[in-house]
Design a protein around this motif. Structure first.
Motif, PDB file in Angstrom:
ATOM      1  N   GLU A 291    -142.587 -80.308  17.751  1.00  0.00           N
ATOM      2  CA  GLU A 291    -142.796 -79.107  18.556  1.00  0.00           C
ATOM      3  C   GLU A 291    -141.446 -78.462  18.859  1.00  0.00           C
ATOM      4  OE1 GLU A 291    -145.674 -77.622  19.629  1.00  0.00           O
ATOM      5  OE2 GLU A 291    -146.642 -79.051  18.282  1.00  0.00           O
ATOM      6  N   PRO A 292    -141.378 -77.148  18.891  1.00  0.00           N
ATOM      7  CA  PRO A 292    -140.114 -76.466  19.182  1.00  0.00           C
ATOM      8  C   PRO A 292    -139.537 -76.875  20.532  1.00  0.00           C
ATOM      9  CG  PRO A 292    -141.756 -74.910  18.400  1.00  0.00           C
ATOM     10  CD  PRO A 292    -142.465 -76.203  18.630  1.00  0.00           C
ATOM     11  N   VAL A 293    -138.231 -77.123  20.529  1.00  0.00           N
ATOM     12  CA  VAL A 293    -137.491 -77.438  21.754  1.00  0.00           C
ATOM     13  C   VAL A 293    -136.286 -76.513  21.826  1.00  0.00           C
ATOM     14  CG1 VAL A 293    -138.196 -79.865  21.873  1.00  0.00           C
ATOM     15  CG2 VAL A 293    -136.150 -79.262  20.628  1.00  0.00           C
ATOM     16  N   THR A 294    -135.870 -76.194  23.032  1.00  0.00           N
ATOM     17  CA  THR A 294    -134.686 -75.358  23.216  1.00  0.00           C
ATOM     18  C   THR A 294    -133.495 -76.273  23.438  1.00  0.00           C
ATOM     19  OG1 THR A 294    -136.013 -73.577  24.156  1.00  0.00           O
ATOM     20  CG2 THR A 294    -133.643 -73.513  24.585  1.00  0.00           C
ATOM     21  N   VAL A 295    -132.440 -76.038  22.650  1.00  0.00           N
ATOM     22  CA  VAL A 295    -131.236 -76.863  22.738  1.00  0.00           C
ATOM     23  C   VAL A 295    -130.507 -76.546  24.036  1.00  0.00           C
ATOM     24  CG1 VAL A 295    -129.084 -77.517  21.598  1.00  0.00           C
ATOM     25  CG2 VAL A 295    -131.077 -76.899  20.212  1.00  0.00           C
TER      26      VAL A 295
ATOM     27  N   VAL B  69    -127.933 -78.113  12.755  1.00  0.00           N
ATOM     28  CA  VAL B  69    -128.940 -77.112  12.378  1.00  0.00           C
ATOM     29  C   VAL B  69    -129.249 -76.107  13.482  1.00  0.00           C
ATOM     30  CG1 VAL B  69    -129.992 -78.550  10.585  1.00  0.00           C
ATOM     31  CG2 VAL B  69    -130.879 -78.661  12.929  1.00  0.00           C
ATOM     32  N   ALA B  70    -128.863 -76.419  14.721  1.00  0.00           N
ATOM     33  CA  ALA B  70    -129.129 -75.483  15.817  1.00  0.00           C
ATOM     34  C   ALA B  70    -128.065 -75.641  16.899  1.00  0.00           C
ATOM     35  CB  ALA B  70    -130.518 -75.722  16.393  1.00  0.00           C
ATOM     36  N   LEU B  71    -127.758 -74.527  17.551  1.00  0.00           N
ATOM     37  CA  LEU B  71    -126.738 -74.498  18.604  1.00  0.00           C
ATOM     38  C   LEU B  71    -127.400 -74.347  19.974  1.00  0.00           C
ATOM     39  CD1 LEU B  71    -124.341 -72.069  16.731  1.00  0.00           C
ATOM     40  CD2 LEU B  71    -124.011 -74.527  17.052  1.00  0.00           C
ATOM     41  N   GLU B  72    -126.594 -74.485  21.026  1.00  0.00           N
ATOM     42  CA  GLU B  72    -127.146 -74.366  22.383  1.00  0.00           C
ATOM     43  C   GLU B  72    -127.888 -73.034  22.528  1.00  0.00           C
ATOM     44  OE1 GLU B  72    -123.908 -74.729  25.133  1.00  0.00           O
ATOM     45  OE2 GLU B  72    -122.891 -72.971  24.378  1.00  0.00           O
ATOM     46  N   GLY B  73    -129.062 -73.122  23.160  1.00  0.00           N
ATOM     47  CA  GLY B  73    -129.885 -71.930  23.368  1.00  0.00           C
ATOM     48  C   GLY B  73    -130.866 -71.664  22.238  1.00  0.00           C
ATOM     49  N   ASP B  74    -130.653 -72.244  21.072  1.00  0.00           N
ATOM     50  CA  ASP B  74    -131.583 -72.072  19.950  1.00  0.00           C
ATOM     51  C   ASP B  74    -132.851 -72.877  20.197  1.00  0.00           C
ATOM     52  OD1 ASP B  74    -129.812 -70.493  18.504  1.00  0.00           O
ATOM     53  OD2 ASP B  74    -129.126 -72.118  17.203  1.00  0.00           O
TER      54      ASP B  74
ATOM     55  N   ARG C 294    -140.659 -78.366   7.201  1.00  0.00           N
ATOM     56  CA  ARG C 294    -139.803 -77.170   7.165  1.00  0.00           C
ATOM     57  C   ARG C 294    -139.104 -77.007   8.514  1.00  0.00           C
ATOM     58  NH1 ARG C 294    -139.241 -75.661   2.040  1.00  0.00           N
ATOM     59  NH2 ARG C 294    -141.211 -75.718   0.963  1.00  0.00           N
ATOM     60  N   LEU C 295    -137.784 -76.766   8.452  1.00  0.00           N
ATOM     61  CA  LEU C 295    -136.990 -76.540   9.658  1.00  0.00           C
ATOM     62  C   LEU C 295    -137.228 -75.124  10.160  1.00  0.00           C
ATOM     63  CD1 LEU C 295    -134.683 -77.390  11.641  1.00  0.00           C
ATOM     64  CD2 LEU C 295    -133.079 -76.493   9.943  1.00  0.00           C
ATOM     65  N   ILE C 296    -137.544 -75.013  11.442  1.00  0.00           N
ATOM     66  CA  ILE C 296    -137.784 -73.720  12.070  1.00  0.00           C
ATOM     67  C   ILE C 296    -136.755 -73.556  13.193  1.00  0.00           C
ATOM     68  CG2 ILE C 296    -139.479 -72.236  13.223  1.00  0.00           C
ATOM     69  CD1 ILE C 296    -140.467 -73.232  10.497  1.00  0.00           C
ATOM     70  N   VAL C 297    -135.914 -72.532  13.096  1.00  0.00           N
ATOM     71  CA  VAL C 297    -134.923 -72.239  14.139  1.00  0.00           C
ATOM     72  C   VAL C 297    -135.171 -70.818  14.632  1.00  0.00           C
ATOM     73  CG1 VAL C 297    -132.466 -72.007  14.680  1.00  0.00           C
ATOM     74  CG2 VAL C 297    -133.216 -73.820  13.146  1.00  0.00           C
ATOM     75  N   ASN C 298    -135.354 -70.713  15.939  1.00  0.00           N
ATOM     76  CA  ASN C 298    -135.616 -69.413  16.583  1.00  0.00           C
ATOM     77  C   ASN C 298    -136.799 -68.684  15.939  1.00  0.00           C
ATOM     78  OD1 ASN C 298    -133.466 -69.872  18.352  1.00  0.00           O
ATOM     79  ND2 ASN C 298    -132.008 -68.972  16.922  1.00  0.00           N
ATOM     80  N   GLY C 299    -137.825 -69.465  15.593  1.00  0.00           N
ATOM     81  CA  GLY C 299    -139.056 -68.892  15.041  1.00  0.00           C
ATOM     82  C   GLY C 299    -139.028 -68.582  13.560  1.00  0.00           C
ATOM     83  N   GLU C 300    -137.899 -68.811  12.887  1.00  0.00           N
ATOM     84  CA  GLU C 300    -137.799 -68.500  11.463  1.00  0.00           C
ATOM     85  C   GLU C 300    -137.547 -69.762  10.639  1.00  0.00           C
ATOM     86  OE1 GLU C 300    -135.191 -65.286  10.448  1.00  0.00           O
ATOM     87  OE2 GLU C 300    -135.714 -64.166  12.265  1.00  0.00           O
ATOM     88  N   THR C 301    -138.210 -69.834   9.486  1.00  0.00           N
ATOM     89  CA  THR C 301    -138.005 -70.952   8.573  1.00  0.00           C
ATOM     90  C   THR C 301    -136.614 -70.840   7.966  1.00  0.00           C
ATOM     91  OG1 THR C 301    -140.354 -71.030   8.052  1.00  0.00           O
ATOM     92  CG2 THR C 301    -138.874 -72.121   6.512  1.00  0.00           C
ATOM     93  N   VAL C 302    -135.871 -71.949   7.979  1.00  0.00           N
ATOM     94  CA  VAL C 302    -134.497 -71.973   7.466  1.00  0.00           C
ATOM     95  C   VAL C 302    -134.523 -72.425   6.011  1.00  0.00           C
ATOM     96  CG1 VAL C 302    -132.214 -73.021   7.730  1.00  0.00           C
ATOM     97  CG2 VAL C 302    -133.581 -72.483   9.752  1.00  0.00           C
TER      98      VAL C 302
END
Length: 174
Positions: free
Chosen positions: A135-139, A100-105, A113-121
């Motif tokens: 809580e949001p984490v950076t990959v 669902v997320a790549l390095e740096g995301d 709800r899945l949130i990637v880079n601030g946006e709901t997927v």
């Protein structure tokens, strides 16, 4: 007379079975055996059979289903968001998860709800959404974030999170 025909029939069956199981050794048999060995080795090395054990990917993939992992899938191109990947876990155990997320995301969950880079997927493959909050984490570099499609159960019952990209051995054949 019936007994004699039965004995002849049994003898023919035994002979046929023996010929099938232990064929006459000649060049043709050797070539067939060599081709069978090469094809089997390639097939079961490139397309590894896996049986799904668990419900983390429901409803996309059901428990006890036989699937094949294509180990060449990411030879040229790296996995992308949304791909279902096979991950080497421990020993001969593998996990089937959605990337669902790549390095740096930045990735997290809010009320399921899945949130990637601030946006709901938009995740049409998730049918039963739980109340997950993360809580949001950076990959980290060289890693990706994976999770199963079955989010109806509490998050503590799932294996998900960051995984080294090198642990991804392939994707599903189909």
């Amino acid at each position: 007379m019936n007994t004699g025909k039965s004995a002849i029939l049994r003898q023919k069956i035994r002979s046929g079975v023996k010929k099938f199981l232990i064929p006459e050794w000649n060049l043709r048999t050797a070539v067939k055996l060599a081709v069978l060995l090469v094809v089997s080795t390639v097939f079961f090395t490139v397309f590894r059979p896996c049986i799904i054990n668990g419900e983390s990917m429901l409803p996309t993939y059901r428990n006890r289903k036989l699937v094949f992992c294509n180990t060449l899938r990411y030879l040229k191109n790296p996995p992308q968001r949304g791909d279902v990947v096979v991950i080497k876990y421990v020993g001969s155990k593998y996990l089937l998860k959605r990337l669902v997320a790549l390095e740096g995301d930045t990735v997290g969950f809010t009320d399921g709800r899945l949130i990637v880079n601030g946006e709901t997927v938009d995740e049409p493959y998730v049918r039963c959404r739980g109340s997950w909050n993360l809580e949001p984490v950076t990959v980290a570099p060289g890693k990706c974030f994976v999770v199963g499609d079955n989010r109806g159960q509490p998050a503590y019952e799932h294996l998900f999170g960051e995984v080294d990209l090198s642990r991804i051995i392939g994707g599903l054949l189909f």
